[in-house]
Design a protein around this motif. Sequence first.
Motif, PDB file in Angstrom:
ATOM      1  N   ALA A  40      99.167 -21.030  98.868  1.00  0.00           N
ATOM      2  CA  ALA A  40      98.496 -21.803  99.910  1.00  0.00           C
ATOM      3  C   ALA A  40      97.062 -22.153  99.522  1.00  0.00           C
ATOM      4  N   GLU A  41      96.361 -21.207  98.886  1.00  0.00           N
ATOM      5  CA  GLU A  41      94.960 -21.401  98.493  1.00  0.00           C
ATOM      6  C   GLU A  41      94.777 -20.945  97.049  1.00  0.00           C
ATOM      7  N   PRO A  42      95.305 -21.724  96.100  1.00  0.00           N
ATOM      8  CA  PRO A  42      95.320 -21.250  94.704  1.00  0.00           C
ATOM      9  C   PRO A  42      93.943 -20.943  94.147  1.00  0.00           C
ATOM     10  N   ASP A  43      92.977 -21.830  94.369  1.00  0.00           N
ATOM     11  CA  ASP A  43      91.646 -21.612  93.803  1.00  0.00           C
ATOM     12  C   ASP A  43      91.022 -20.338  94.362  1.00  0.00           C
ATOM     13  N   LEU A  44      91.089 -20.197  95.675  1.00  0.00           N
ATOM     14  CA  LEU A  44      90.468 -19.046  96.317  1.00  0.00           C
ATOM     15  C   LEU A  44      91.169 -17.748  95.932  1.00  0.00           C
ATOM     16  N   SER A  45      92.494 -17.768  95.878  1.00  0.00           N
ATOM     17  CA  SER A  45      93.245 -16.561  95.546  1.00  0.00           C
ATOM     18  C   SER A  45      93.016 -16.136  94.107  1.00  0.00           C
ATOM     19  N   MET A  46      93.002 -17.112  93.204  1.00  0.00           N
ATOM     20  CA  MET A  46      92.791 -16.772  91.801  1.00  0.00           C
ATOM     21  C   MET A  46      91.380 -16.231  91.581  1.00  0.00           C
ATOM     22  N   THR A  47      90.414 -16.827  92.270  1.00  0.00           N
ATOM     23  CA  THR A  47      89.040 -16.354  92.131  1.00  0.00           C
ATOM     24  C   THR A  47      88.901 -14.943  92.700  1.00  0.00           C
ATOM     25  N   THR A  48      89.584 -14.676  93.806  1.00  0.00           N
ATOM     26  CA  THR A  48      89.570 -13.335  94.390  1.00  0.00           C
ATOM     27  C   THR A  48      90.156 -12.319  93.414  1.00  0.00           C
ATOM     28  N   ALA A  49      91.292 -12.660  92.803  1.00  0.00           N
ATOM     29  CA  ALA A  49      91.913 -11.757  91.828  1.00  0.00           C
ATOM     30  C   ALA A  49      90.988 -11.525  90.640  1.00  0.00           C
ATOM     31  N   ARG A  50      90.344 -12.582  90.165  1.00  0.00           N
ATOM     32  CA  ARG A  50      89.431 -12.450  89.024  1.00  0.00           C
ATOM     33  C   ARG A  50      88.256 -11.538  89.363  1.00  0.00           C
ATOM     34  N   GLU A  51      87.659 -11.747  90.540  1.00  0.00           N
ATOM     35  CA  GLU A  51      86.511 -10.928  90.920  1.00  0.00           C
ATOM     36  C   GLU A  51      86.902  -9.469  91.123  1.00  0.00           C
ATOM     37  N   LEU A  52      88.101  -9.255  91.676  1.00  0.00           N
ATOM     38  CA  LEU A  52      88.551  -7.880  91.876  1.00  0.00           C
ATOM     39  C   LEU A  52      88.778  -7.181  90.538  1.00  0.00           C
ATOM     40  N   LEU A  53      89.357  -7.904  89.579  1.00  0.00           N
ATOM     41  CA  LEU A  53      89.661  -7.309  88.292  1.00  0.00           C
ATOM     42  C   LEU A  53      88.433  -7.170  87.399  1.00  0.00           C
ATOM     43  N   PHE A  54      87.546  -8.168  87.441  1.00  0.00           N
ATOM     44  CA  PHE A  54      86.478  -8.229  86.441  1.00  0.00           C
ATOM     45  C   PHE A  54      85.071  -8.341  87.021  1.00  0.00           C
ATOM     46  N   GLY A  55      84.935  -8.396  88.347  1.00  0.00           N
ATOM     47  CA  GLY A  55      83.638  -8.639  88.960  1.00  0.00           C
ATOM     48  C   GLY A  55      82.735  -7.422  88.991  1.00  0.00           C
ATOM     49  N   ALA A  56      81.487  -7.675  89.359  1.00  0.00           N
ATOM     50  CA  ALA A  56      80.493  -6.602  89.461  1.00  0.00           C
ATOM     51  C   ALA A  56      80.763  -5.747  90.699  1.00  0.00           C
ATOM     52  N   GLN A  57      80.342  -4.496  90.639  1.00  0.00           N
ATOM     53  CA  GLN A  57      80.522  -3.596  91.768  1.00  0.00           C
ATOM     54  C   GLN A  57      79.678  -4.044  92.963  1.00  0.00           C
ATOM     55  N   GLY A  58      80.196  -3.791  94.143  1.00  0.00           N
ATOM     56  CA  GLY A  58      79.497  -4.101  95.378  1.00  0.00           C
ATOM     57  C   GLY A  58      80.262  -3.480  96.533  1.00  0.00           C
ATOM     58  N   PRO A  59      79.645  -3.336  97.702  1.00  0.00           N
ATOM     59  CA  PRO A  59      80.318  -2.659  98.820  1.00  0.00           C
ATOM     60  C   PRO A  59      81.591  -3.361  99.289  1.00  0.00           C
ATOM     61  N   HIS A  60      81.589  -4.691  99.317  1.00  0.00           N
ATOM     62  CA  HIS A  60      82.786  -5.403  99.776  1.00  0.00           C
ATOM     63  C   HIS A  60      83.879  -5.369  98.722  1.00  0.00           C
ATOM     64  N   ARG A  61      83.491  -5.460  97.442  1.00  0.00           N
ATOM     65  CA  ARG A  61      84.494  -5.327  96.381  1.00  0.00           C
ATOM     66  C   ARG A  61      85.106  -3.936  96.423  1.00  0.00           C
ATOM     67  N   THR A  62      84.282  -2.920  96.692  1.00  0.00           N
ATOM     68  CA  THR A  62      84.797  -1.558  96.818  1.00  0.00           C
ATOM     69  C   THR A  62      85.791  -1.457  97.970  1.00  0.00           C
ATOM     70  N   GLU A  63      85.496  -2.147  99.064  1.00  0.00           N
ATOM     71  CA  GLU A  63      86.403  -2.141 100.218  1.00  0.00           C
ATOM     72  C   GLU A  63      87.753  -2.751  99.848  1.00  0.00           C
ATOM     73  N   VAL A  64      87.729  -3.871  99.114  1.00  0.00           N
ATOM     74  CA  VAL A  64      88.980  -4.489  98.677  1.00  0.00           C
ATOM     75  C   VAL A  64      89.715  -3.558  97.714  1.00  0.00           C
ATOM     76  N   ALA A  65      88.970  -2.937  96.805  1.00  0.00           N
ATOM     77  CA  ALA A  65      89.590  -2.014  95.854  1.00  0.00           C
ATOM     78  C   ALA A  65      90.278  -0.863  96.574  1.00  0.00           C
ATOM     79  N   GLU A  66      89.700  -0.395  97.675  1.00  0.00           N
ATOM     80  CA  GLU A  66      90.320   0.681  98.446  1.00  0.00           C
ATOM     81  C   GLU A  66      91.624   0.212  99.090  1.00  0.00           C
ATOM     82  N   ILE A  67      91.654  -1.045  99.526  1.00  0.00           N
ATOM     83  CA  ILE A  67      92.889  -1.595 100.085  1.00  0.00           C
ATOM     84  C   ILE A  67      93.956  -1.691  98.998  1.00  0.00           C
ATOM     85  N   VAL A  68      93.546  -2.159  97.809  1.00  0.00           N
ATOM     86  CA  VAL A  68      94.472  -2.234  96.685  1.00  0.00           C
ATOM     87  C   VAL A  68      94.987  -0.839  96.336  1.00  0.00           C
TER      88      VAL A  68
END
Length: 207
Positions: free
Chosen positions: A107-135
């Motif tokens: 449905a949202e290819p650009d946004l979803s792919m960017t989210t996956a990239r940031e989760l896998l390779f992005g810098a640490q941050g409180p919101h990224r940590t929150e997503v990582a906890e969900i994963v």
Amino acid sequence: MTQTERPLGRRERNKAEKRARIRDAAARLFSRHGYEGTTMAQVARDADVAIGTVFQYAATKPELLMMVAAERWREVLDAVVTGLAGRDDPIEAILVLVEPVIKTAEAEPDLSMTTARELLFGAQGPHRTEVAEIVAAVEDAVAGLLRRSGAADRAQSAARLVVSGALLEINRSRTGRADAASVRERVRDLVEVAVRGATAEEGALRA
């Protein structure tokens, strides 16, 4: 009323309301203009807050994306865990877990792919940590399915392979290294390999 049930004070309510406005504005703008086409200033205007307020809640644009992702993924996780009830086939059950992520990517290819990239390779941050906890919670759900199928000690490792592999497959589609239309087939192959490897007898693996 217990301490945990105590209503939020005015200051806390104001902060929660601002956070929700910023998150919702970011979600709308990301969907409308894409990640690259959205700026922090646009989010501030749409949320009717000062740009400095946006930075208080998300210090960077990737963190703003992770704020949006955390809300969406939490809702997806709750719905999917409920949908797993009564499913005995671990492969089919795991595919149920990852299907919402694939649908969102369609449905949202650009946004979803960017989210996956940031989760896998992005810098640490409180919101990224929150997503990582969900994963991590998804990984635990996958590991639980595998343990019930006899995976034992290899369950958690196989679960990590499944979840990170699915995210990588979505990211491969974004970068043009794989056909987006075949993502379900690729993820199914990955899940089958992980499940069979995790549930195989030790002797069979060494043979």
